[in-house]
Design an enzyme around this catalytic site. Structure first.
Site, mmCIF file in Angstrom:
data_model
loop_
_atom_site.group_PDB
_atom_site.id
_atom_site.type_symbol
_atom_site.label_atom_id
_atom_site.label_comp_id
_atom_site.label_asym_id
_atom_site.label_seq_id
_atom_site.Cartn_x
_atom_site.Cartn_y
_atom_site.Cartn_z
ATOM 1 C CG ASP A 1 2.377 -9.728 2.873
ATOM 2 O OD1 ASP A 1 1.555 -9.113 2.166
ATOM 3 O OD2 ASP A 1 2.136 -10.089 4.035
ATOM 4 C CE LYS B 1 -3.207 -9.692 3.492
ATOM 5 N NZ LYS B 1 -2.553 -8.408 3.125
ATOM 6 C CG ASP C 1 -5.695 -5.890 2.737
ATOM 7 O OD1 ASP C 1 -6.565 -5.035 2.986
ATOM 8 O OD2 ASP C 1 -4.842 -6.272 3.553
ATOM 9 C CE LYS D 1 -4.918 -3.154 5.889
ATOM 10 N NZ LYS D 1 -4.178 -4.090 5.025
ATOM 11 C CG LEU D 2 -9.288 2.428 -1.945
ATOM 12 C CD1 LEU D 2 -8.573 1.104 -2.107
ATOM 13 C CD2 LEU D 2 -10.381 2.571 -2.985
ATOM 14 C CG ASP E 1 -8.681 10.109 -0.742
ATOM 15 O OD1 ASP E 1 -9.163 11.248 -0.517
ATOM 16 O OD2 ASP E 1 -7.593 9.939 -1.307
ATOM 17 N N PRO F 1 -15.161 10.508 -0.065
ATOM 18 C CG PRO F 1 -17.176 10.670 1.122
ATOM 19 C CD PRO F 1 -15.836 11.329 0.961
ATOM 20 C CB THR G 1 -11.105 10.029 -3.968
ATOM 21 O OG1 THR G 1 -10.991 11.422 -4.271
ATOM 22 C CG2 THR G 1 -9.826 9.319 -4.352
ATOM 23 C CB THR H 1 -3.925 -7.339 14.033
ATOM 24 O OG1 THR H 1 -3.147 -7.396 12.825
ATOM 25 C CG2 THR H 1 -5.308 -7.881 13.772
ATOM 26 N N GLY I 1 0.203 -15.003 6.757
ATOM 27 C CA GLY I 1 1.244 -14.583 5.828
ATOM 28 C C GLY I 1 2.544 -15.315 6.039
ATOM 29 N NE ARG I 2 5.322 -11.207 8.638
ATOM 30 C CZ ARG I 2 5.411 -10.117 9.387
ATOM 31 N NH1 ARG I 2 6.578 -9.544 9.582
ATOM 32 N NH2 ARG I 2 4.341 -9.616 9.958
#
Length: 237
Positions: free
Chosen positions: A10, A33, A60, A62-63, A65, A67, A69, A124, A215-216
């Site tokens: 990130d 990621k 990642d 996260k599509l 929309d 179907p 597209t 989450t 991540g962090r």
């Protein structure tokens, strides 16, 4: 790696990623990621750079929309040679099936393996209160996540993104090779940030996670390599 620890990159730009990864003696050991922030800034160039380093890559985006597209977008993503990609399960079974079709079309065109398709169940950061009062879900969290995961499995997905708190339920109802990828992983001494449903790496492993995302606690650590080893040791046992 059979049970990857995925580092969430990130960062604002490719230069920051380069500075981070240059601290690791062998980046080919890493699964990383790439989320929306980084991909929207650096574009496919970030994937090219990570592949040169030998990293396994979780894209990642996260599509979510209609179907057609999603199918067309996944046909582009399928050509990149990444290892994992995400869609939102709340888009419905037709969208999930279209995502799978698009990945296979794109991968075949590029002559690469299609990435594993992971469906996001409930983020989450979503609490039981938000699920009930803002999403107006009729089911409690455990049942909601299970229903979304079962739909994703039937639609051809390879796994789901879920919190560690749902793992026991999911493992009891889904096939053994279905992938449970768990973000919101924190040691007890680390801050949870904006995550609500969190767990430690050893707890996630004991409850049947197939991969975890950190991540962090690693990327913001004064010694990221040491932090990675600390989380990896707890995760792998």
């Amino acid at each position: 790696m059979e049970k990857p620890l995925m580092i969430a990159l990130d960062f604002d730009d490719l230069a920051a990623v380069t500075a981070f990864l240059d601290r690791f003696p062998d980046p080919s050991q890493l699964t990383v990621k790439v989320g929306m922030e980084l991909f929207y800034q650096a574009g496919p160039a970030i994937i090219t750079d990570l592949k040169k380093r030998g990293c396994d890559i979780f894209l990642d985006l996260k599509l979510f929309d209609i179907p057609n597209t999603v199918r067309q977008a996944m046909a582009q993503i399928g050509q990149l040679g990444v290892d994992y990609v995400t869609v939102h399960s709340l888009g419905g079974s037709a969208m999930l099936k279209a995502a799978k079709e698009g990945l296979e079309i794109g991968a075949a065109k590029a002559g690469v393996d299609a990435p594993a398709l992971l469906a996001v169940t409930e983020l989450t950061s979503i609490s039981d209160e938000v699920l009930k009062n803002e999403q107006h879900a009729a089911l409690p969290m455990q049942d909601q996540v299970l229903a979304l995961a079962q739909m994703a499995d039937q639609a051809g997905c390879d796994g789901v993104i879920c919190s560690a708190l749902e793992l026991t339920t999911l493992n009891a109802h889904l096939r053994p090779d279905f992938l449970f990828v768990v973000p919101g992983i924190r040691m007890q001494e680390d801050q949870t940030g904006d995550q609500v449903r969190v767990a430690s790496p050893d707890q996630a492993a004991a409850d049947g996670a197939k991969a975890i995302v950190v991540g962090r606690p690693i990327t913001k650590a004064s010694d990221p390599v040491a932090a990675w080893h600390r989380y990896q040791n707890a995760w792998q046992g």
